[in-house]
Write a protein that holds these residues in place. Structure first.
Motif, PDB file in Angstrom:
ATOM      1  N   GLN A   2      42.467  54.503  37.247  1.00  0.00           N
ATOM      2  CA  GLN A   2      42.085  54.554  35.841  1.00  0.00           C
ATOM      3  C   GLN A   2      41.183  53.382  35.493  1.00  0.00           C
ATOM      4  O   GLN A   2      41.368  52.272  35.975  1.00  0.00           O
ATOM      5  CB  GLN A   2      43.326  54.497  34.961  1.00  0.00           C
ATOM      6  CG  GLN A   2      44.193  55.736  35.087  1.00  0.00           C
ATOM      7  CD  GLN A   2      45.352  55.686  34.129  1.00  0.00           C
ATOM      8  OE1 GLN A   2      45.449  54.805  33.297  1.00  0.00           O
ATOM      9  NE2 GLN A   2      46.236  56.643  34.257  1.00  0.00           N
ATOM     10  N   ALA A   3      40.227  53.652  34.633  1.00  0.00           N
ATOM     11  CA  ALA A   3      39.255  52.627  34.259  1.00  0.00           C
ATOM     12  C   ALA A   3      39.922  51.419  33.628  1.00  0.00           C
ATOM     13  O   ALA A   3      39.470  50.304  33.800  1.00  0.00           O
ATOM     14  CB  ALA A   3      38.215  53.211  33.304  1.00  0.00           C
ATOM     15  N   SER A   6      40.640  48.716  36.045  1.00  0.00           N
ATOM     16  CA  SER A   6      39.501  48.253  36.828  1.00  0.00           C
ATOM     17  C   SER A   6      38.762  47.162  36.077  1.00  0.00           C
ATOM     18  O   SER A   6      38.788  47.109  34.858  1.00  0.00           O
ATOM     19  CB  SER A   6      38.545  49.412  37.093  1.00  0.00           C
ATOM     20  OG  SER A   6      39.199  50.427  37.804  1.00  0.00           O
ATOM     21  N   ALA A  73      30.273  53.823  35.851  1.00  0.00           N
ATOM     22  CA  ALA A  73      30.664  54.615  37.023  1.00  0.00           C
ATOM     23  C   ALA A  73      31.511  53.796  37.988  1.00  0.00           C
ATOM     24  O   ALA A  73      32.520  54.289  38.511  1.00  0.00           O
ATOM     25  CB  ALA A  73      29.415  55.145  37.728  1.00  0.00           C
ATOM     26  N   GLN A  75      33.521  51.258  37.470  1.00  0.00           N
ATOM     27  CA  GLN A  75      34.883  50.959  37.028  1.00  0.00           C
ATOM     28  C   GLN A  75      35.786  52.185  37.083  1.00  0.00           C
ATOM     29  O   GLN A  75      36.999  52.063  37.030  1.00  0.00           O
ATOM     30  CB  GLN A  75      34.879  50.322  35.652  1.00  0.00           C
ATOM     31  CG  GLN A  75      34.496  51.239  34.517  1.00  0.00           C
ATOM     32  CD  GLN A  75      34.442  50.505  33.204  1.00  0.00           C
ATOM     33  OE1 GLN A  75      35.220  49.591  32.969  1.00  0.00           O
ATOM     34  NE2 GLN A  75      33.522  50.897  32.349  1.00  0.00           N
ATOM     35  N   ARG A  76      35.200  53.336  37.229  1.00  0.00           N
ATOM     36  CA  ARG A  76      36.003  54.555  37.328  1.00  0.00           C
ATOM     37  C   ARG A  76      36.480  54.800  38.751  1.00  0.00           C
ATOM     38  O   ARG A  76      37.348  55.633  38.973  1.00  0.00           O
ATOM     39  CB  ARG A  76      35.199  55.745  36.816  1.00  0.00           C
ATOM     40  CG  ARG A  76      34.777  55.557  35.347  1.00  0.00           C
ATOM     41  CD  ARG A  76      34.088  56.750  34.774  1.00  0.00           C
ATOM     42  NE  ARG A  76      34.953  57.902  34.689  1.00  0.00           N
ATOM     43  CZ  ARG A  76      35.898  58.100  33.759  1.00  0.00           C
ATOM     44  NH1 ARG A  76      36.101  57.191  32.848  1.00  0.00           N
ATOM     45  NH2 ARG A  76      36.620  59.197  33.761  1.00  0.00           N
ATOM     46  N   THR A  77      35.895  54.099  39.719  1.00  0.00           N
ATOM     47  CA  THR A  77      36.237  54.364  41.117  1.00  0.00           C
ATOM     48  C   THR A  77      36.674  53.140  41.905  1.00  0.00           C
ATOM     49  O   THR A  77      37.129  53.285  43.032  1.00  0.00           O
ATOM     50  CB  THR A  77      35.041  55.005  41.845  1.00  0.00           C
ATOM     51  OG1 THR A  77      33.921  54.131  41.745  1.00  0.00           O
ATOM     52  CG2 THR A  77      34.686  56.355  41.237  1.00  0.00           C
ATOM     53  N   ASN A 100      31.744  49.486  28.084  1.00  0.00           N
ATOM     54  CA  ASN A 100      32.385  48.951  29.287  1.00  0.00           C
ATOM     55  C   ASN A 100      33.346  47.817  28.907  1.00  0.00           C
ATOM     56  O   ASN A 100      33.054  46.639  29.134  1.00  0.00           O
ATOM     57  CB  ASN A 100      31.321  48.438  30.274  1.00  0.00           C
ATOM     58  CG  ASN A 100      30.472  49.549  30.829  1.00  0.00           C
ATOM     59  OD1 ASN A 100      30.982  50.575  31.262  1.00  0.00           O
ATOM     60  ND2 ASN A 100      29.162  49.357  30.818  1.00  0.00           N
TER      61      ASN A 100
END
Length: 173
Positions: A2-3, A6, A73, A75-77, A100
């Motif tokens: 989950q963002a 991150s 992108a 922070q989503r992964t 962000n």
């Protein structure tokens, strides 16, 4: 992942302050994703800098938009991601922050003479040493209102600068 769990760290500062070197070592030490923001500059920006001309705000706008999207992108992964970006003006940092909320900055801060010496020794980069004056003229040093910025003193040897940046990141976890 989950963002919200991150974090994105933008290694910022003028050309020659060590952003890429510090980020490379940090990425390895933290098993973090790394993006050198220079890779997202449009061709026209690269050609302009290579010819010795400084970029203006209009030149930087599409670049900052691309970096903002990349941060979103990443922070989503990834649990920890690093982006190398000069982010010299508060408005540029604000543009990167937009959408962000898990983004912070590591400001690699050093004296003009130290950075000028490093740039003279550097080869193969499109930023010309003579452009350092414009970088310092553009730099809006983060102040106390930017609570998501950590200042890292670059006057020490690279391993010590990397260690200080690593401590700053780990203290937020």
């Amino acid at each position: 992942m989950q963002a919200a769990k991150s974090k994105i760290y933008v290694l910022m500062g003028v050309s020659g302050c060590g952003k890429s070197a510090v980020a490379t070592h940090l990425a390895q030490a933290l098993n973090a994703a790394l993006l050198d923001g220079d890779f997202l500059h449009p061709r026209a920006n690269i050609e302009k800098m290579a010819s010795g001309q400084p970029l203006n705000d209009d030149d930087r706008a599409p670049w900052l938009a691309a970096l903002n999207d990349a941060a979103f992108a990443m922070q989503r992964t990834n649990s920890v991601s690093l982006i190398v970006c000069s982010a010299l003006k508060k408005a540029y940092r604000d543009r990167l922050r937009l959408g962000n909320p898990n983004l912070s900055f590591l400001f690699l801060d050093g004296e003009y003479d130290l950075i000028a010496e490093r740039l003279r020794a550097r080869q193969g980069h499109f930023q010309k040493a003579g452009m350092l004056d414009s970088q310092f003229a553009t730099l809006e040093r983060p102040d106390a209102s930017e609570i998501d910025v950590v200042r890292i003193d670059i006057s020490r040897p690279l391993p010590e600068v990397v260690a200080a940046a690593k401590v700053a990141i780990e203290s937020e976890e």
